[in-house]
Scaffold this motif. Sequence first.
Motif, PDB file in Angstrom:
ATOM      1  N   HIS A 135       0.820  -1.214   0.000  1.00 21.97           N
ATOM      2  CA  HIS A 135       0.000   0.000   0.000  1.00 21.97           C
ATOM      3  C   HIS A 135       0.854   1.264   0.000  1.00 21.97           C
ATOM      4  O   HIS A 135       0.617   2.181  -0.793  1.00 21.97           O
ATOM      5  CB  HIS A 135      -0.956  -0.002   1.198  1.00 21.97           C
ATOM      6  CG  HIS A 135      -2.122  -0.911   1.009  1.00 21.97           C
ATOM      7  ND1 HIS A 135      -3.315  -0.485   0.477  1.00 21.97           N
ATOM      8  CD2 HIS A 135      -2.268  -2.233   1.251  1.00 21.97           C
ATOM      9  CE1 HIS A 135      -4.153  -1.494   0.411  1.00 21.97           C
ATOM     10  NE2 HIS A 135      -3.548  -2.581   0.871  1.00 21.97           N
ATOM     11  N   ARG A 136       1.860   1.313   0.881  1.00 17.22           N
ATOM     12  CA  ARG A 136       2.689   2.518   0.987  1.00 17.22           C
ATOM     13  C   ARG A 136       3.514   2.749  -0.282  1.00 17.22           C
ATOM     14  O   ARG A 136       3.665   3.886  -0.722  1.00 17.22           O
ATOM     15  CB  ARG A 136       3.629   2.437   2.188  1.00 17.22           C
ATOM     16  CG  ARG A 136       2.974   2.390   3.529  1.00 17.22           C
ATOM     17  CD  ARG A 136       2.297   3.704   3.919  1.00 17.22           C
ATOM     18  NE  ARG A 136       1.785   3.685   5.270  1.00 17.22           N
ATOM     19  CZ  ARG A 136       0.725   3.002   5.676  1.00 17.22           C
ATOM     20  NH1 ARG A 136       0.077   2.240   4.845  1.00 17.22           N
ATOM     21  NH2 ARG A 136       0.298   3.072   6.915  1.00 17.22           N
ATOM     22  N   LEU A 137       4.054   1.684  -0.850  1.00 16.59           N
ATOM     23  CA  LEU A 137       4.815   1.829  -2.094  1.00 16.59           C
ATOM     24  C   LEU A 137       3.936   2.418  -3.191  1.00 16.59           C
ATOM     25  O   LEU A 137       4.357   3.343  -3.901  1.00 16.59           O
ATOM     26  CB  LEU A 137       5.402   0.485  -2.528  1.00 16.59           C
ATOM     27  CG  LEU A 137       6.615   0.008  -1.730  1.00 16.59           C
ATOM     28  CD1 LEU A 137       6.812  -1.488  -1.889  1.00 16.59           C
ATOM     29  CD2 LEU A 137       7.864   0.778  -2.158  1.00 16.59           C
ATOM     30  N   LYS A 138       2.719   1.900  -3.335  1.00 15.65           N
ATOM     31  CA  LYS A 138       1.802   2.443  -4.354  1.00 15.65           C
ATOM     32  C   LYS A 138       1.455   3.902  -4.059  1.00 15.65           C
ATOM     33  O   LYS A 138       1.419   4.725  -4.965  1.00 15.65           O
ATOM     34  CB  LYS A 138       0.530   1.588  -4.435  1.00 15.65           C
ATOM     35  CG  LYS A 138       0.720   0.333  -5.266  1.00 15.65           C
ATOM     36  CD  LYS A 138      -0.579  -0.413  -5.502  1.00 15.65           C
ATOM     37  CE  LYS A 138      -1.432   0.307  -6.534  1.00 15.65           C
ATOM     38  NZ  LYS A 138      -2.645  -0.442  -6.896  1.00 15.65           N
ATOM     39  N   GLU A 139       1.213   4.208  -2.787  1.00 17.53           N
ATOM     40  CA  GLU A 139       0.898   5.593  -2.402  1.00 17.53           C
ATOM     41  C   GLU A 139       2.028   6.546  -2.783  1.00 17.53           C
ATOM     42  O   GLU A 139       1.777   7.708  -3.103  1.00 17.53           O
ATOM     43  CB  GLU A 139       0.655   5.689  -0.891  1.00 17.53           C
ATOM     44  CG  GLU A 139      -0.659   5.110  -0.442  1.00 17.53           C
ATOM     45  CD  GLU A 139      -0.777   5.035   1.074  1.00 17.53           C
ATOM     46  OE1 GLU A 139       0.127   5.529   1.800  1.00 17.53           O
ATOM     47  OE2 GLU A 139      -1.781   4.465   1.542  1.00 17.53           O
ATOM     48  N   HIS A 140       3.260   6.049  -2.754  1.00 19.59           N
ATOM     49  CA  HIS A 140       4.418   6.865  -3.105  1.00 19.59           C
ATOM     50  C   HIS A 140       4.746   6.809  -4.595  1.00 19.59           C
ATOM     51  O   HIS A 140       5.776   7.317  -5.028  1.00 19.59           O
ATOM     52  CB  HIS A 140       5.639   6.442  -2.273  1.00 19.59           C
ATOM     53  CG  HIS A 140       5.596   6.951  -0.869  1.00 19.59           C
ATOM     54  ND1 HIS A 140       4.904   6.313   0.148  1.00 19.59           N
ATOM     55  CD2 HIS A 140       6.149   8.052  -0.311  1.00 19.59           C
ATOM     56  CE1 HIS A 140       5.038   7.002   1.258  1.00 19.59           C
ATOM     57  NE2 HIS A 140       5.790   8.062   1.014  1.00 19.59           N
ATOM     58  N   GLY A 141       3.876   6.174  -5.374  1.00 21.28           N
ATOM     59  CA  GLY A 141       4.024   6.196  -6.822  1.00 21.28           C
ATOM     60  C   GLY A 141       4.901   5.118  -7.421  1.00 21.28           C
ATOM     61  O   GLY A 141       5.207   5.170  -8.606  1.00 21.28           O
ATOM     62  N   HIS A 142       5.308   4.137  -6.620  1.00 25.19           N
ATOM     63  CA  HIS A 142       6.164   3.065  -7.135  1.00 25.19           C
ATOM     64  C   HIS A 142       5.314   1.974  -7.775  1.00 25.19           C
ATOM     65  O   HIS A 142       4.202   1.697  -7.333  1.00 25.19           O
ATOM     66  CB  HIS A 142       7.022   2.473  -6.015  1.00 25.19           C
ATOM     67  CG  HIS A 142       7.958   3.465  -5.414  1.00 25.19           C
ATOM     68  ND1 HIS A 142       9.106   3.871  -6.048  1.00 25.19           N
ATOM     69  CD2 HIS A 142       7.895   4.165  -4.263  1.00 25.19           C
ATOM     70  CE1 HIS A 142       9.722   4.762  -5.292  1.00 25.19           C
ATOM     71  NE2 HIS A 142       9.004   4.966  -4.204  1.00 25.19           N
ATOM     72  N   GLU A 143       5.857   1.355  -8.815  1.00 25.54           N
ATOM     73  CA  GLU A 143       5.206   0.195  -9.413  1.00 25.54           C
ATOM     74  C   GLU A 143       5.501  -1.000  -8.511  1.00 25.54           C
ATOM     75  O   GLU A 143       6.658  -1.276  -8.192  1.00 25.54           O
ATOM     76  CB  GLU A 143       5.749  -0.059 -10.818  1.00 25.54           C
ATOM     77  CG  GLU A 143       5.050  -1.195 -11.515  1.00 25.54           C
ATOM     78  CD  GLU A 143       5.542  -1.403 -12.943  1.00 25.54           C
ATOM     79  OE1 GLU A 143       5.179  -2.441 -13.520  1.00 25.54           O
ATOM     80  OE2 GLU A 143       6.291  -0.552 -13.460  1.00 25.54           O
ATOM     81  N   VAL A 144       4.451  -1.699  -8.088  1.00 29.57           N
ATOM     82  CA  VAL A 144       4.598  -2.784  -7.123  1.00 29.57           C
ATOM     83  C   VAL A 144       4.211  -4.107  -7.760  1.00 29.57           C
ATOM     84  O   VAL A 144       3.179  -4.210  -8.439  1.00 29.57           O
ATOM     85  CB  VAL A 144       3.717  -2.533  -5.877  1.00 29.57           C
ATOM     86  CG1 VAL A 144       3.886  -3.658  -4.864  1.00 29.57           C
ATOM     87  CG2 VAL A 144       4.027  -1.189  -5.251  1.00 29.57           C
TER      88      VAL A 144
END
Length: 120
Positions: free
Chosen positions: A22-31
């Motif tokens: 969730h946090r990675l996506k919130e920060h704009g990273h492709e997960v």
Amino acid sequence: MKKTVVLGATDNPSRYAYKAVHRLKEHGHEVVPVGIKNASVNGLQIITDKTQKVDNVDTVTLYVGPQNQPVWYDYIISLKPKRIIFNPGTENRELEQLAEDNGIETMHHCTLVMLASSTY
């Protein structure tokens, strides 16, 4: 942004791997969530097939204990990530050496803390 494989991904909201997705996506990273349970997290299907190719991986962040990592070694190395983050409790000297032998940077850190402090 950094394409990140979350190894140990789960649909269990109480787990740090879930929070990391969730946090990675919130920060704009492709997960890319990878794990053993056929489920989804934050709208992403968890990959359970160790032969599924993932290209252009920047980071593998580990949420699998060292006792369960050996079955993932070949998969992790095949991703050719730039770095592997050993989150607390995932430290494994054998995997670190394997990564080093393959030119992959390793670090002992917490992905969630790195994101919160803008050091990811």
